[in-house]
Write a protein that holds these residues in place. Structure first.
Motif, PDB file in Angstrom:
ATOM      1  N   VAL A   2       0.930  -1.178  -0.299  1.00 22.44           N
ATOM      2  CA  VAL A   2       0.223  -0.196   0.086  1.00 22.44           C
ATOM      3  C   VAL A   2       0.728   0.952  -0.165  1.00 22.44           C
ATOM      4  O   VAL A   2       0.884   2.025  -1.017  1.00 22.44           O
ATOM      5  N   GLY A   3       2.172   1.238   0.705  1.00 25.16           N
ATOM      6  CA  GLY A   3       2.723   2.008   0.756  1.00 25.16           C
ATOM      7  C   GLY A   3       3.654   2.570  -0.240  1.00 25.16           C
ATOM      8  O   GLY A   3       3.606   3.639  -1.121  1.00 25.16           O
ATOM      9  N   PHE A   8       4.012   7.132   3.777  1.00 24.88           N
ATOM     10  CA  PHE A   8       4.679   7.343   4.291  1.00 24.88           C
ATOM     11  C   PHE A   8       4.069   6.883   6.052  1.00 24.88           C
ATOM     12  O   PHE A   8       4.983   5.744   6.586  1.00 24.88           O
ATOM     13  N   ALA A   9       3.353   6.697   6.506  1.00 26.56           N
ATOM     14  CA  ALA A   9       2.172   6.334   7.394  1.00 26.56           C
ATOM     15  C   ALA A   9       2.074   4.843   6.253  1.00 26.56           C
ATOM     16  O   ALA A   9       2.105   3.679   8.380  1.00 26.56           O
ATOM     17  N   ALA A  10       1.515   4.664   5.501  1.00 28.95           N
ATOM     18  CA  ALA A  10       1.746   3.190   5.599  1.00 28.95           C
ATOM     19  C   ALA A  10       2.950   1.653   6.066  1.00 28.95           C
ATOM     20  O   ALA A  10       3.319   1.053   6.121  1.00 28.95           O
ATOM     21  N   PHE A  11       4.682   2.853   5.131  1.00 27.71           N
ATOM     22  CA  PHE A  11       5.415   2.845   5.773  1.00 27.71           C
ATOM     23  C   PHE A  11       5.404   2.756   6.643  1.00 27.71           C
ATOM     24  O   PHE A  11       6.389   1.492   7.851  1.00 27.71           O
ATOM     25  N   GLY A  12       4.675   3.596   7.003  1.00 25.84           N
ATOM     26  CA  GLY A  12       5.515   3.079   9.752  1.00 25.84           C
ATOM     27  C   GLY A  12       4.560   2.041   9.660  1.00 25.84           C
ATOM     28  O   GLY A  12       5.505   1.701  10.583  1.00 25.84           O
ATOM     29  N   VAL A  13       3.810   2.212   9.487  1.00 30.47           N
ATOM     30  CA  VAL A  13       3.251   1.080   9.632  1.00 30.47           C
ATOM     31  C   VAL A  13       3.513  -0.725   8.959  1.00 30.47           C
ATOM     32  O   VAL A  13       4.109  -1.383  10.261  1.00 30.47           O
ATOM     33  N   ALA A  14       4.417  -0.331   8.391  1.00 31.94           N
ATOM     34  CA  ALA A  14       4.811  -2.239   8.224  1.00 31.94           C
ATOM     35  C   ALA A  14       6.538  -1.554   8.651  1.00 31.94           C
ATOM     36  O   ALA A  14       6.612  -3.163   9.370  1.00 31.94           O
ATOM     37  N   ALA A  15       6.822  -0.567   9.117  1.00 35.89           N
ATOM     38  CA  ALA A  15       8.371  -1.108  10.508  1.00 35.89           C
ATOM     39  C   ALA A  15       7.412  -1.135  11.621  1.00 35.89           C
ATOM     40  O   ALA A  15       8.575  -1.932  11.977  1.00 35.89           O
ATOM     41  N   GLY A  65      -6.422  15.340  -8.778  1.00 35.60           N
ATOM     42  CA  GLY A  65      -6.853  16.322  -7.751  1.00 35.60           C
ATOM     43  C   GLY A  65      -7.681  15.798  -6.638  1.00 35.60           C
ATOM     44  O   GLY A  65      -8.248  16.981  -6.187  1.00 35.60           O
ATOM     45  N   THR A  66      -7.975  15.015  -6.516  1.00 40.09           N
ATOM     46  CA  THR A  66      -9.118  13.696  -5.902  1.00 40.09           C
ATOM     47  C   THR A  66      -8.874  14.199  -4.590  1.00 40.09           C
ATOM     48  O   THR A  66      -9.333  14.593  -3.053  1.00 40.09           O
ATOM     49  N   ALA A  67      -6.703  14.165  -3.879  1.00 38.87           N
ATOM     50  CA  ALA A  67      -6.371  14.623  -2.871  1.00 38.87           C
ATOM     51  C   ALA A  67      -4.564  15.445  -3.198  1.00 38.87           C
ATOM     52  O   ALA A  67      -4.594  14.940  -4.196  1.00 38.87           O
ATOM     53  N   SER A  68      -4.274  16.233  -2.205  1.00 38.44           N
ATOM     54  CA  SER A  68      -3.604  17.118  -2.179  1.00 38.44           C
ATOM     55  C   SER A  68      -1.914  15.816  -1.958  1.00 38.44           C
ATOM     56  O   SER A  68      -2.132  15.011  -2.647  1.00 38.44           O
ATOM     57  N   PRO A  69      -1.519  16.583  -2.900  1.00 43.22           N
ATOM     58  CA  PRO A  69       0.274  16.180  -3.316  1.00 43.22           C
ATOM     59  C   PRO A  69       0.615  15.240  -1.726  1.00 43.22           C
ATOM     60  O   PRO A  69       1.535  14.104  -1.132  1.00 43.22           O
ATOM     61  N   GLY A  70       0.421  16.548  -0.759  1.00 48.01           N
ATOM     62  CA  GLY A  70       0.934  16.473   0.941  1.00 48.01           C
ATOM     63  C   GLY A  70       0.031  15.607   0.951  1.00 48.01           C
ATOM     64  O   GLY A  70       1.014  14.381   2.120  1.00 48.01           O
ATOM     65  N   THR A  71      -1.284  15.103   1.009  1.00 45.32           N
ATOM     66  CA  THR A  71      -2.020  14.258   1.756  1.00 45.32           C
ATOM     67  C   THR A  71      -1.288  12.612   1.334  1.00 45.32           C
ATOM     68  O   THR A  71      -1.483  11.714   2.101  1.00 45.32           O
ATOM     69  N   VAL A  72      -1.415  12.697   0.193  1.00 49.02           N
ATOM     70  CA  VAL A  72      -1.372  11.247  -0.770  1.00 49.02           C
ATOM     71  C   VAL A  72       0.255  11.182  -0.335  1.00 49.02           C
ATOM     72  O   VAL A  72       0.695   9.906   0.742  1.00 49.02           O
TER      73      VAL A  72
END
Length: 290
Positions: free
Chosen positions: A53-54, A94-101, A82-89
């Motif tokens: 997912v990350g 990185f949230a998904a990478f954090g979960v993986a970590a 444009g459905t989501a801002s680049p920063g949010t995506v």
């Protein structure tokens, strides 16, 4: 307002079998050694899914800000549309990478093999570097190399090792086969995008090979593992011959691509390849475990 459905589409669920299959095969190989551990297998599955997912959100962000995803066929691109801002995506990636970590840390703690933390860190860096950073390796035709190594060799062998504390030759064969199927999934995706990738300078392996050779490569990558895994691992466990049941759907997928499917016609091929990889993981893992 980005909806939950948008985020699910942006996560590209058709690619998630690429995360589950190596864990299934690796656990089957551990069971063949008499050392399967379902709790550790569940942690490994969580790591693999979170990484996938990350990667998908990271690709959405990186391709989106580069303008690569402006005109694409396939699932929703959150950033480019444009459905989501680049920063949010980017934050979602990185949230998904954090979960993986975190899940990886729990798995390493359970095994006591602390050196595996370095492997996990390299995997996260590679996940980001596929399309992110100044010199993404996915733009230089090396995406399949990364996929083969991390979603094939590392994922299968890591799953086996964290349960059995050793590796076996069936685990290596399974890792190679899963890596090939993961590459087939990426090849189907990139073959669909050859026209647009070529225009924006994204030199994937499919762009470099051209459509003719990319289609042939896909056929080898989707049929070869079924034969290698089913027959090769049968010397360790005859039950792995059940994998050969997948030969018919593999040939159908290969034939569809070889006959020239392109654009939207490759979307079901992408989905079918993901399901084939998942079925391969189930059958080879089961065959090794019996």
């Amino acid at each position: 307002m980005t909806t939950a459905s948008d985020w699910v589409q942006g996560a590209r669920p058709r690619t998630l079998p690429a995360a589950a299959a190596p864990v299934l095969v690796g656990t089957g190989a551990a069971a063949h050694l008499g050392e399967a551990h379902l709790g550790r297998a569940a942690l490994a599955l969580g790591v693999a899914l979170a990484l996938q997912v990350g990667v998908n959100y990271a690709n959405d962000y990186s391709d989106g800000i580069r303008g690569t995803d402006v005109d694409r066929v396939g699932p929703l691109r959150l950033t480019a549309s444009g459905t989501a801002s680049p920063g949010t995506v980017k934050a979602a990636a990185f949230a998904a990478f954090g979960v993986a970590a975190l899940l990886g840390l729990a798995l390493v703690a359970a095994t006591g093999q602390w050196w595996l933390l370095a492997v996990g860190a390299v995997a996260i860096v590679a996940a980001w570097g596929y399309t992110g950073g100044k010199r993404p390796y996915g733009y230089r035709g090396l995406g399949e190399v990364g996929v083969f190594v991390f979603f094939g060799l590392v994922a299968v062998l890591g799953t086996t090792y964290t349960q059995a504390d050793e590796l076996s030759w069936p685990a290596w064969v399974g890792a190679v086969c899963v890596g090939m199927l993961a590459c087939a999934l990426l090849m189907a995706n990139n073959l669909r995008d050859v026209p647009t990738d070529a225009l924006v300078g994204k030199r994937t392996l499919a762009v470099r090979l051209g459509e003719r050779w990319s289609r042939r490569a896909y056929a080898v990558l989707v049929v070869g593992p079924v034969l290698l895994g089913g027959i090769g691992c049968a010397f360790a466990s005859p039950w792995t011959l059940i994998v050969l049941l997948l030969l018919a759907p593999a040939v159908v997928l290969a034939g569809t691509v070889l006959l020239g499917a392109r654009g939207r016609a490759l979307v079901p091929v992408l989905a079918g390849t993901g399901l084939l990889e998942l079925a391969f993981g189930v059958l080879l893992g089961l065959g090794l475990a019996l």
